[in-house]
Design an enzyme around this catalytic site. Structure first.
Site, PDB file in Angstrom:
ATOM      1  N   GLU A  53       7.052  41.589 -54.637  1.00 36.12           N
ATOM      2  CA  GLU A  53       5.684  41.846 -55.088  1.00 36.12           C
ATOM      3  C   GLU A  53       4.651  41.328 -54.085  1.00 36.12           C
ATOM      4  O   GLU A  53       3.634  41.971 -53.852  1.00 36.12           O
ATOM      5  CB  GLU A  53       5.436  41.223 -56.474  1.00 36.12           C
ATOM      6  CG  GLU A  53       6.096  41.980 -57.613  1.00 36.12           C
ATOM      7  CD  GLU A  53       5.582  43.419 -57.731  1.00 36.12           C
ATOM      8  OE1 GLU A  53       4.451  43.701 -57.340  1.00 36.12           O
ATOM      9  OE2 GLU A  53       6.359  44.265 -58.213  1.00 36.12           O
ATOM     10  N   CYS A 214       0.173  67.431 -60.196  1.00 28.75           N
ATOM     11  CA  CYS A 214       0.159  67.556 -61.658  1.00 28.75           C
ATOM     12  C   CYS A 214       1.252  68.490 -62.167  1.00 28.75           C
ATOM     13  O   CYS A 214       1.725  68.328 -63.294  1.00 28.75           O
ATOM     14  CB  CYS A 214      -1.210  68.021 -62.138  1.00 28.75           C
ATOM     15  SG  CYS A 214      -2.519  66.889 -61.655  1.00 28.75           S
ATOM     16  N   CYS A 217       4.205  66.470 -63.054  1.00 32.62           N
ATOM     17  CA  CYS A 217       3.924  65.255 -63.826  1.00 32.62           C
ATOM     18  C   CYS A 217       4.525  65.327 -65.239  1.00 32.62           C
ATOM     19  O   CYS A 217       4.252  66.275 -65.979  1.00 32.62           O
ATOM     20  CB  CYS A 217       2.417  65.055 -63.920  1.00 32.62           C
ATOM     21  SG  CYS A 217       1.985  63.595 -64.871  1.00 32.62           S
TER      22      CYS A 217
HETATM   23 FE1  SF4 Z   1      -2.051  64.900 -62.767  1.00 28.44          FE
HETATM   24 FE2  SF4 Z   1      -0.254  63.522 -64.189  1.00 28.44          FE
HETATM   25 FE3  SF4 Z   1      -2.003  62.239 -62.666  1.00 28.44          FE
HETATM   26 FE4  SF4 Z   1      -2.820  63.452 -64.849  1.00 28.44          FE
HETATM   27  S1  SF4 Z   1      -1.421  61.724 -64.767  1.00 28.44           S
HETATM   28  S2  SF4 Z   1      -3.804  63.539 -62.846  1.00 28.44           S
HETATM   29  S3  SF4 Z   1      -1.491  65.247 -64.882  1.00 28.44           S
HETATM   30  S4  SF4 Z   1      -0.408  63.636 -61.945  1.00 28.44           S
END
Ligand code: SF4
Length: 370
Positions: A53, A214, A217
């Site tokens: 860390e 995203c 994600c």
């Molecule tokens: Fe994109 Fe997931 Fe980040 Fe939201 S949490 S901005 S959906 S990568």
């Protein structure tokens, strides 16, 4: 900039147990398939997690891996670290930057031996009291290696949480930190807290990066930034670092087969590390003559020298400084070295044992090659 408001219906579920359960389930499923194999994950202990860390503060994972492995081979326990000389610790840290971390780590190891019988403390306040350990680091160590229910908040999770809750303001203010720490605490499960904390950081690092992926994600359906198409605007970018260009001169002073090293003082850039005598270059470095260089070295060290050749010019960045370093070689003629600074006369091969500044090591490599 469009803002997500607390009153909007979509943000409410963030506080609900069902939302949290789903979030944790999706995240942990993803983490178990995608977690990187890292040396500090292969064998977990309070000591190993602490070292990793501290090394990971402001440093990339790929850079840290070989340093972590070498450090563990050299200092396999807290007592081995506490017993080592500061030079040995700094030598093991050399090239990793932010050397204050290494000095504080060393100091903390000594404190653990003195106050905790050499065993890493498991009480949060005791961990927080160690030099170089803040709220995030204490929480990370105790959750990952101690199984304690402690939240974490660092660069990756600040970005991730800001996007998840749609926090579009400056995330560095104390108001923002309070909101984000609260969120970090609310999403913790009762068990497997360390795994969840690591999963959050891993998602922030690998997927919810500054340019988020995203489409990959696992929690995209629960993200407010995605819902409002604000991923690029969140978190709000605060001022970029302003770089300062500086010119410096370093002089390799020889006396027979020995070279002069100077230990950087606590108020200097590479405090505690060794370096060749170095000073700020005058306004037009190209016009500086040998007499002026000799005068500066005499002022800095007390040594009278005769400048020989120009060795090289190198560029190096440290924090906000972009340094152009003009390197010369010189012969030691006479003089007593000033006693307000530590000096050492070393052979070329002995340079390997001394922790050097980054540019000092580059000069030493150049000398070895020649
Ligand atoms: Fe994109 Fe997931 Fe980040 Fe939201 S949490 S901005 S959906 S990568």
């Amino acid at each position: 900039m469009p803002r997500v408001k607390e009153s909007q219906a979509e943000i409410k579920p963030l506080r609900e147990p069902k939302w949290r359960q789903q979030f944790r389930r999706h995240l942990l499923n993803w983490y178990r398939k995608n977690a990187r194999e890292l040396p500090w994950r292969a064998e977990v202990s309070l000591y190993r997690t602490w070292i990793s860390e501290i090394m990971l503060q402001q440093t990339q994972v790929a850079t840290v891996i070989p340093y972590f492995e070498r450090f563990m081979a050299k200092f396999s326990s807290i007592s081995a670290l506490a017993k080592a000389s500061e030079d040995r610790v700094l030598r093991a840290w050399e090239g990793l930057g932010y050397y204050r971390r290494a000095r504080q780590l060393h100091k903390a190891a000594k404190e653990i031996v003195d106050k905790h019988d050499g065993r890493f403390p498991t009480n949060f306040d005791d961990v927080l009291a160690l030099p170089g350990v803040g709220r995030y680091t204490a929480g990370a160590i105790l959750s990952i290696a101690g199984g304690q229910r402690q939240p974490i908040l660092e660069a990756n999770t600040i970005r991730l949480f800001s996007r998840l809750i749609g926090y579009a303001e400056d995330p560095t203010t104390s108001k923002a930190q309070k909101i984000l720490w609260q969120f970090a605490e609310e999403i913790l499960p009762r068990t497997k807290v360390g795994e969840l904390n690591q999963a959050l950081m891993e998602l922030g690092s690998l997927v919810c990066s500054p340019t988020p992926a995203c489409d990959k994600c696992p929690v995209a359906r629960q993200c407010n930034a995605k819902l409002y198409d604000l991923q690029e605007q969140i978190p709000l970018r605060v001022k970029k670092m302003k770089y300062v260009d500086v010119d410096e001169m370093a002089v390799v002073v020889r006396d027979g087969d020995k070279l002069l090293l100077r230990r950087c003082r606590p108020d200097e850039r590479w405090a505690g590390l060794w370096d060749f005598p170095r000073f700020p270059a005058p306004a037009r470095p190209a016009d500086v003559d040998s007499k002026q260089i000799a005068r500066e070295v005499k002022l800095l060290t007390g040594a009278k020298i005769k400048v020989a050749d120009k060795l090289t010019t190198m560029k190096h960045g440290v924090t906000k400084f972009r340094i152009t370093l003009h390197c010369h070689s010189a012969i030691f003629m006479a003089g007593k070295l000033s006693d307000d600074t530590e000096y050492a006369w070393v052979t070329l091969s002995e340079l390997a044992e001394h922790p050097l500044s980054t540019t000092g090591r580059k000069i030493s490599q150049l000398l070895s090659e020649n």
